[in-house]
Every structure is written in C-alpha cells, then in structure tokens.
Motif scaffolding. Structure first.
Motif, PDB file in Angstrom:
ATOM      1  N   SER A 140       0.848  -1.190   0.000  1.00  0.00           N
ATOM      2  CA  SER A 140       0.000   0.000   0.000  1.00  0.00           C
ATOM      3  C   SER A 140       0.886   1.243   0.000  1.00  0.00           C
ATOM      4  CB  SER A 140      -0.923   0.012   1.219  1.00  0.00           C
ATOM      5  OG  SER A 140      -0.162   0.029   2.419  1.00  0.00           O
ATOM      6  N   MET A 141       0.310   2.385  -0.355  1.00  0.00           N
ATOM      7  CA  MET A 141       1.067   3.621  -0.398  1.00  0.00           C
ATOM      8  C   MET A 141       1.314   4.134   1.013  1.00  0.00           C
ATOM      9  SD  MET A 141       1.683   4.179  -3.618  1.00  0.00           S
ATOM     10  CE  MET A 141       2.043   5.928  -3.886  1.00  0.00           C
ATOM     11  N   GLN A 142       2.554   4.552   1.286  1.00  0.00           N
ATOM     12  CA  GLN A 142       2.884   5.129   2.576  1.00  0.00           C
ATOM     13  C   GLN A 142       3.509   6.499   2.380  1.00  0.00           C
ATOM     14  OE1 GLN A 142       5.751   2.682   4.605  1.00  0.00           O
ATOM     15  NE2 GLN A 142       7.135   2.536   2.854  1.00  0.00           N
ATOM     16  N   ASN A 143       3.241   7.394   3.301  1.00  0.00           N
ATOM     17  CA  ASN A 143       3.746   8.765   3.221  1.00  0.00           C
ATOM     18  C   ASN A 143       5.205   8.833   3.652  1.00  0.00           C
ATOM     19  OD1 ASN A 143       1.183   9.763   2.446  1.00  0.00           O
ATOM     20  ND2 ASN A 143       0.552   9.888   4.585  1.00  0.00           N
ATOM     21  N   PHE A 144       5.938   9.755   3.047  1.00  0.00           N
ATOM     22  CA  PHE A 144       7.302  10.023   3.480  1.00  0.00           C
ATOM     23  C   PHE A 144       7.577  11.512   3.389  1.00  0.00           C
ATOM     24  CE2 PHE A 144       7.754   9.388  -1.125  1.00  0.00           C
ATOM     25  CZ  PHE A 144       8.562  10.454  -1.495  1.00  0.00           C
ATOM     26  N   ASN A 145       8.592  11.969   4.089  1.00  0.00           N
ATOM     27  CA  ASN A 145       9.054  13.353   3.986  1.00  0.00           C
ATOM     28  C   ASN A 145      10.534  13.393   4.316  1.00  0.00           C
ATOM     29  OD1 ASN A 145       9.420  13.688   6.912  1.00  0.00           O
ATOM     30  ND2 ASN A 145       7.192  13.744   7.020  1.00  0.00           N
ATOM     31  N   GLY A 146      11.148  14.523   4.047  1.00  0.00           N
ATOM     32  CA  GLY A 146      12.575  14.664   4.291  1.00  0.00           C
ATOM     33  C   GLY A 146      13.119  15.918   3.657  1.00  0.00           C
ATOM     34  N   TYR A 147      14.358  15.843   3.183  1.00  0.00           N
ATOM     35  CA  TYR A 147      14.973  17.020   2.575  1.00  0.00           C
ATOM     36  C   TYR A 147      15.994  16.584   1.523  1.00  0.00           C
ATOM     37  CZ  TYR A 147      18.927  16.052   5.713  1.00  0.00           C
ATOM     38  OH  TYR A 147      19.974  15.456   6.367  1.00  0.00           O
ATOM     39  N   ARG A 148      16.309  17.517   0.629  1.00  0.00           N
ATOM     40  CA  ARG A 148      17.316  17.281  -0.396  1.00  0.00           C
ATOM     41  C   ARG A 148      18.254  18.484  -0.479  1.00  0.00           C
ATOM     42  NH1 ARG A 148      17.351  14.354  -5.328  1.00  0.00           N
ATOM     43  NH2 ARG A 148      15.076  14.132  -5.368  1.00  0.00           N
ATOM     44  N   LEU A 149      19.549  18.221  -0.544  1.00  0.00           N
ATOM     45  CA  LEU A 149      20.568  19.222  -0.824  1.00  0.00           C
ATOM     46  C   LEU A 149      21.205  18.853  -2.155  1.00  0.00           C
ATOM     47  CD1 LEU A 149      22.261  19.413   2.697  1.00  0.00           C
ATOM     48  CD2 LEU A 149      20.532  20.954   1.766  1.00  0.00           C
ATOM     49  N   ARG A 150      21.260  19.814  -3.082  1.00  0.00           N
ATOM     50  CA  ARG A 150      21.722  19.477  -4.426  1.00  0.00           C
ATOM     51  C   ARG A 150      22.498  20.646  -5.018  1.00  0.00           C
ATOM     52  NH1 ARG A 150      17.027  17.381  -7.763  1.00  0.00           N
ATOM     53  NH2 ARG A 150      16.163  19.388  -7.127  1.00  0.00           N
ATOM     54  N   ALA A 151      23.560  20.316  -5.765  1.00  0.00           N
ATOM     55  CA  ALA A 151      24.337  21.321  -6.500  1.00  0.00           C
ATOM     56  C   ALA A 151      24.678  20.751  -7.866  1.00  0.00           C
ATOM     57  CB  ALA A 151      25.613  21.683  -5.745  1.00  0.00           C
ATOM     58  N   TYR A 152      24.619  21.595  -8.887  1.00  0.00           N
ATOM     59  CA  TYR A 152      24.922  21.115 -10.238  1.00  0.00           C
ATOM     60  C   TYR A 152      25.349  22.274 -11.130  1.00  0.00           C
ATOM     61  CZ  TYR A 152      19.955  22.431 -10.617  1.00  0.00           C
ATOM     62  OH  TYR A 152      18.756  23.086 -10.538  1.00  0.00           O
ATOM     63  N   PRO A 153      26.200  21.982 -12.126  1.00  0.00           N
ATOM     64  CA  PRO A 153      26.626  23.001 -13.090  1.00  0.00           C
ATOM     65  C   PRO A 153      25.710  23.021 -14.309  1.00  0.00           C
ATOM     66  CG  PRO A 153      27.971  21.062 -13.352  1.00  0.00           C
ATOM     67  CD  PRO A 153      26.988  20.741 -12.250  1.00  0.00           C
ATOM     68  N   LEU A 154      25.632  24.186 -14.944  1.00  0.00           N
ATOM     69  CA  LEU A 154      24.833  24.368 -16.154  1.00  0.00           C
ATOM     70  C   LEU A 154      25.634  25.163 -17.173  1.00  0.00           C
ATOM     71  CD1 LEU A 154      21.677  25.640 -14.269  1.00  0.00           C
ATOM     72  CD2 LEU A 154      21.665  23.509 -15.548  1.00  0.00           C
ATOM     73  N   VAL A 155      25.381  24.890 -18.441  1.00  0.00           N
ATOM     74  CA  VAL A 155      25.877  25.733 -19.517  1.00  0.00           C
ATOM     75  C   VAL A 155      24.669  26.400 -20.164  1.00  0.00           C
ATOM     76  CG1 VAL A 155      27.006  25.800 -21.768  1.00  0.00           C
ATOM     77  CG2 VAL A 155      27.931  24.364 -19.957  1.00  0.00           C
ATOM     78  N   ALA A 156      24.684  27.729 -20.244  1.00  0.00           N
ATOM     79  CA  ALA A 156      23.568  28.474 -20.814  1.00  0.00           C
ATOM     80  C   ALA A 156      23.919  28.995 -22.199  1.00  0.00           C
ATOM     81  CB  ALA A 156      23.202  29.648 -19.903  1.00  0.00           C
ATOM     82  N   ILE A 157      22.945  28.926 -23.087  1.00  0.00           N
ATOM     83  CA  ILE A 157      23.053  29.512 -24.424  1.00  0.00           C
ATOM     84  C   ILE A 157      22.000  30.599 -24.528  1.00  0.00           C
ATOM     85  CG2 ILE A 157      22.946  29.110 -26.911  1.00  0.00           C
ATOM     86  CD1 ILE A 157      23.646  26.213 -26.398  1.00  0.00           C
ATOM     87  N   PHE A 158      22.426  31.841 -24.712  1.00  0.00           N
ATOM     88  CA  PHE A 158      21.500  32.965 -24.783  1.00  0.00           C
ATOM     89  C   PHE A 158      20.880  33.050 -26.175  1.00  0.00           C
ATOM     90  CE2 PHE A 158      24.794  34.455 -21.657  1.00  0.00           C
ATOM     91  CZ  PHE A 158      24.016  34.202 -20.534  1.00  0.00           C
ATOM     92  N   LEU A 159      19.548  33.091 -26.220  1.00  0.00           N
ATOM     93  CA  LEU A 159      18.819  33.094 -27.489  1.00  0.00           C
ATOM     94  C   LEU A 159      18.342  34.479 -27.896  1.00  0.00           C
ATOM     95  CD1 LEU A 159      16.612  29.929 -26.830  1.00  0.00           C
ATOM     96  CD2 LEU A 159      18.848  30.046 -27.951  1.00  0.00           C
ATOM     97  N   GLY A 160      18.492  35.461 -27.008  1.00  0.00           N
ATOM     98  CA  GLY A 160      18.004  36.809 -27.290  1.00  0.00           C
ATOM     99  C   GLY A 160      16.632  37.031 -26.677  1.00  0.00           C
ATOM    100  N   GLY A 161      16.313  38.285 -26.403  1.00  0.00           N
ATOM    101  CA  GLY A 161      15.023  38.625 -25.824  1.00  0.00           C
ATOM    102  C   GLY A 161      14.831  38.119 -24.417  1.00  0.00           C
ATOM    103  N   GLY A 162      15.935  37.839 -23.706  1.00  0.00           N
ATOM    104  CA  GLY A 162      15.831  37.328 -22.344  1.00  0.00           C
ATOM    105  C   GLY A 162      15.691  35.822 -22.246  1.00  0.00           C
ATOM    106  N   TRP A 163      15.618  35.114 -23.372  1.00  0.00           N
ATOM    107  CA  TRP A 163      15.474  33.657 -23.380  1.00  0.00           C
ATOM    108  C   TRP A 163      16.840  32.976 -23.364  1.00  0.00           C
ATOM    109  CZ3 TRP A 163      10.804  31.342 -22.842  1.00  0.00           C
ATOM    110  CH2 TRP A 163       9.668  32.109 -23.127  1.00  0.00           C
ATOM    111  N   ALA A 164      16.889  31.799 -22.726  1.00  0.00           N
ATOM    112  CA  ALA A 164      18.141  31.027 -22.684  1.00  0.00           C
ATOM    113  C   ALA A 164      17.837  29.546 -22.558  1.00  0.00           C
ATOM    114  CB  ALA A 164      19.021  31.479 -21.528  1.00  0.00           C
ATOM    115  N   LEU A 165      18.609  28.727 -23.260  1.00  0.00           N
ATOM    116  CA  LEU A 165      18.596  27.282 -23.064  1.00  0.00           C
ATOM    117  C   LEU A 165      19.670  26.929 -22.056  1.00  0.00           C
ATOM    118  CD1 LEU A 165      18.210  25.797 -26.664  1.00  0.00           C
ATOM    119  CD2 LEU A 165      16.524  25.718 -24.816  1.00  0.00           C
TER     120      LEU A 165
END
Length: 212
Positions: A140-165
C-alpha cells in the motif's frame, strides 16, 4: 549529530563545487559582469523543464514523469540569482502509481559569462521533500518526507530577448527521507551519468523602464 555532520559535509562540498565552477569559468575565458555594466540586475527569471519516459516490456509497462525544478528568481546583481522553486516526480508501473514526490525550497545561482552567447552557471537547491511510495511489506502507499541538498553546473546559451537554453551535465546531491514504518533512507548522487543530464529553458523579465 550524524545527520547534521552529513548535511554540513554536503554543504561544504557544494561550496567547493561552486567555487570550482567559477575558477573553471575564468580559465575558459569567463568573467563576472561588473555592477556598472549592462546586465540583468534587478530582473526576475522564470525557468523549468519537463521530462517523460515510457518503457514497454512483455511483462508490463513502466513510465515516469518529472519536472526539473521550476522556479522564479531575482537577480541581486548581474551575476547572482536567488529564488524559490518546486519539482515533481512520479513513477507508474502497469498503470499503477508506485511513487510520487514533491519538493520545494530555495535556490542560489552564481554565473560567469563565456563570451556574448554563453555562460557557465552553478546552482544550489535546498528543498523540503514529501510524497508517497509503495510499501514492500504491505503493498500500500505510505507517506514520506525529508529534505534534499543538491548542486549542479549548467551551460547556458542565450537566445536573445531574455530567453536562454540551459544544459545540466552533472550533479551532487543528497536525498534523505523517512517513513513511519522504515525510518530514514539516504540516497546520494555524485558525478556524471544518464540521470544527471537535462535541458531546460529560462526567461528574464524586467519591470523597470530603461533610462534614456
């Protein structure tokens, strides 16, 4: 005390990752925009992505849907953003939901520009987590809770008009959850693998009128 020490270690490692990302960005020709240069300071940013996958086998089917953290942030200067975000994940086996998770919290993201169209970004999330999962003992389904700590790098490509991938290519995270039946469960992710890759899109929005 053991849980506190692990959380402190994760935060310290996250700080090293962010600092390393800035240094690597500078080696690649990256630079931090100065406060008097034209940039996104004072603007808001919205971002997010959605992933879906389904696998069919002779014995049944399995599908999952998940959203990378969908968030809203504010540029406190031309290089740093703070904000709030939310993420959702769900797994379905043979048309039955076996796992669903929500997480929400705060995030911080520093960046360095790599020329006119690219940027190297580091992001840190601190989330409260809650949801339901199928119990192996009672089915049966049981409830859970907790926390997550996460860090990660990203590479952004600017598309113009404030948009970015934005492309995520690695992750360091610690997820700790508990149920009434099973107690605490810890999950760690570190490095580069199929689950740490992702792509999203963001939009910067400014409400201030530019001075003439």
């Amino acid at each position: 005390m053991k849980n506190f020490n692990k959380a402190a270690f994760a935060l310290a490692f996250t700080g090293i990752l962010i600092f390393s990302g800035k240094i690597n960005g500078q080696f690649l020709g990256g630079m931090r925009l100065k406060s008097d240069e034209e940039g996104p300071k004072g603007q808001f940013m919205i971002y997010g992505s959605l992933d879906y996958s389904k696998t069919n086998t002779p014995s049944g089917s399995n599908s999952s849907v998940s959203s990378a953290p969908v968030g809203v942030g504010y540029f406190i200067n031309n290089n740093d953003v703070i904000g709030v975000n939310y993420a959702y994940a769900q797994n379905v086996e043979n048309k039955n939901v076996v796992y669903k998770q929500n997480e929400a919290g705060f995030w911080y993201s520093p960046s360095v520009t790599l020329g006119k169209y690219f940027a190297l970004i580091a992001q840190v999330d601190a989330h409260y987590v809650w949801g339901q999962q199928i119990s192996e003992t009672t089915s049966s389904m049981q409830n859970f809770n907790g926390y997550r700590l996460r860090a990660y790098p990203l590479v952004a490509i600017f598309l113009g008009g404030g948009w970015a991938l934005k492309f995520k290519f690695a992750e360091l995270s610690m997820l700790q959850t508990k149920t009434k039946q099973d107690g605490w469960t810890k999950t760690y992710v570190a490095g580069i693998n199929g689950s740490t890759f992702g792509v999203g899109i963001s939009k910067n929005i400014g409400f201030r009128k530019k001075s003439q």
